[in-house]
Motif scaffolding. Sequence first.
Motif, PDB file in Angstrom:
ATOM      1  N   ASP A   1       0.887  -1.251  -0.028  1.00  0.00           N
ATOM      2  CA  ASP A   1      -0.101  -0.031   0.018  1.00  0.00           C
ATOM      3  C   ASP A   1       0.902   1.181  -0.057  1.00  0.00           C
ATOM      4  O   ASP A   1       0.489   2.204  -0.660  1.00  0.00           O
ATOM      5  CB  ASP A   1      -0.877  -0.002   1.141  1.00  0.00           C
TER       6      ASP A   1
ATOM      7  N   LYS B   1       4.335   1.538  -1.154  1.00  0.00           N
ATOM      8  CA  LYS B   1       5.369   1.651  -2.073  1.00  0.00           C
ATOM      9  C   LYS B   1       4.637   1.532  -3.621  1.00  0.00           C
ATOM     10  O   LYS B   1       5.420   1.566  -4.476  1.00  0.00           O
ATOM     11  CB  LYS B   1       6.534   0.754  -1.957  1.00  0.00           C
ATOM     12  N   THR B   2       3.515   1.308  -3.880  1.00  0.00           N
ATOM     13  CA  THR B   2       2.849   0.811  -5.087  1.00  0.00           C
ATOM     14  C   THR B   2       1.573   1.723  -5.139  1.00  0.00           C
ATOM     15  O   THR B   2       1.081   2.186  -4.296  1.00  0.00           O
ATOM     16  CB  THR B   2       2.728  -0.577  -5.313  1.00  0.00           C
ATOM     17  N   TRP B   3       1.039   1.626  -6.215  1.00  0.00           N
ATOM     18  CA  TRP B   3      -0.312   2.217  -6.603  1.00  0.00           C
ATOM     19  C   TRP B   3      -1.083   0.997  -6.612  1.00  0.00           C
ATOM     20  O   TRP B   3      -1.118   0.385  -7.639  1.00  0.00           O
ATOM     21  CB  TRP B   3      -0.226   2.948  -8.012  1.00  0.00           C
TER      22      TRP B   3
ATOM     23  N   SER C   1       6.196   4.100  -9.169  1.00  0.00           N
ATOM     24  CA  SER C   1       6.165   4.578  -7.577  1.00  0.00           C
ATOM     25  C   SER C   1       5.251   5.509  -7.304  1.00  0.00           C
ATOM     26  O   SER C   1       4.862   6.307  -8.212  1.00  0.00           O
ATOM     27  CB  SER C   1       7.715   5.202  -7.369  1.00  0.00           C
ATOM     28  N   ARG C   2       4.658   5.694  -6.168  1.00  0.00           N
ATOM     29  CA  ARG C   2       3.908   6.701  -5.530  1.00  0.00           C
ATOM     30  C   ARG C   2       4.400   8.084  -5.726  1.00  0.00           C
ATOM     31  O   ARG C   2       3.728   9.027  -5.570  1.00  0.00           O
ATOM     32  CB  ARG C   2       3.140   6.298  -4.206  1.00  0.00           C
TER      33      ARG C   2
ATOM     34  N   GLU D   1       0.931   9.818 -10.367  1.00  0.00           N
ATOM     35  CA  GLU D   1      -0.190   9.842  -9.927  1.00  0.00           C
ATOM     36  C   GLU D   1      -0.879   8.588 -10.229  1.00  0.00           C
ATOM     37  O   GLU D   1      -0.775   7.890 -11.221  1.00  0.00           O
ATOM     38  CB  GLU D   1      -0.930  11.271 -10.350  1.00  0.00           C
ATOM     39  N   LYS D   2      -2.165   8.188  -9.496  1.00  0.00           N
ATOM     40  CA  LYS D   2      -2.855   7.190  -9.573  1.00  0.00           C
ATOM     41  C   LYS D   2      -3.911   7.399 -10.901  1.00  0.00           C
ATOM     42  O   LYS D   2      -4.146   6.381 -11.739  1.00  0.00           O
ATOM     43  CB  LYS D   2      -4.176   6.977  -8.388  1.00  0.00           C
TER      44      LYS D   2
END
Length: 362
Positions: free
Chosen positions: A206, A208-210, A292-293, A297-298
């Motif tokens: 949660d 470190k990733t999207w 990467s977060r 952006e999502k």
Amino acid sequence: MAGARGLLRHCPLLLPQDRHGTAYEGFVTVQGRDFHIRILLPMDLQLKNARVECSWRLKKILHGYRHILKQRLHSCPDLVSFMVELKTVLEIALKNTQDLHVPRPPEYYSCLVRDLETLGWNRVAYVDTGLTTVKLKAEDSCGRQHLITLKLNAKYPTEPPGCLVDFPVPFAVSWMPQNSLIDIYNQFLAALESLKEFWDALDEIDGKTWVLEPENPTRSATTRRIAIGNNVSVNVEVDPRHPNMLPECYFLGADHEVNPLRTKLNNNMHLWDPEISLLQNLRELLEIDFPSRVVLEKSDFAKDCGICYAYRLDGSVPDHVCDDPRCGQPFHQACLYEWLQGLPTSRQSFNVIFGECPYCNK
């Protein structure tokens, strides 16, 4: 007149408020108890479009039966039939909640208050006014906050309270009549520590990733859909009892994107190392760096459906992608199925439907 007499017989305290028979107000009596209710009908007297208003007490009792009552409104031919059905449902609801109305003996309250004082009020997050529901708070060794909700019946402490927790596995309490709330609390703490590695693994994902789904994961959620690239993602199902083992992985995206990932996973499966984190294992097996977060952006991954132009549809996100590398437009399964069903050129073989992409016609 026959309908009015029938209503008077079944609900003598429910009276018409106008001469058109579109408004009724009064009381429905079940098990010797009167509950205030108001029913508003449209001018055509169609029950399916009726509005039912009731007291907060009745609303609370019928909370878990709303869908049944809604079905009855659609299926009953007249108001009398609906009121008969309503009284039947209310009888069942009262029977299932009768324990809430059983008066507690004085020993119940003295025992509960003593247990709470022994446990420590600083661990109590909530107590209802009737002293039948207690929420306790705890912090695990990693600083995560957790709650346990206890539903106590009138026979406490002879019988254990019901326990509600946000866990991915069942939580069974070991209880003896001489036990107290502190025994449950200690079992709760032990269960938190047994799930530490599971939550550590998912917290790293949660952070470190999207994560595309779920949007706001609960502590009981065992799946994560992780973005890999544009319209490409992997759905990971983690075993809470064995979080360091290879999870179930399901890739979503166009075939030309996901087939190489499936091949890498199959070829590198033997390299899985339970001594390193789940996320690091996934990186090494798939030979990728997850977006990467910090950098992206999502919205770079959360593309809207090419048919309804929305991202979420009844809780689902676009998970079907056009296989043409030059297109790659995502769609909701429901939208795509409806679109293909309407095309005369589409064909279906068993449970698979074949047709043209709404975007590129491939």
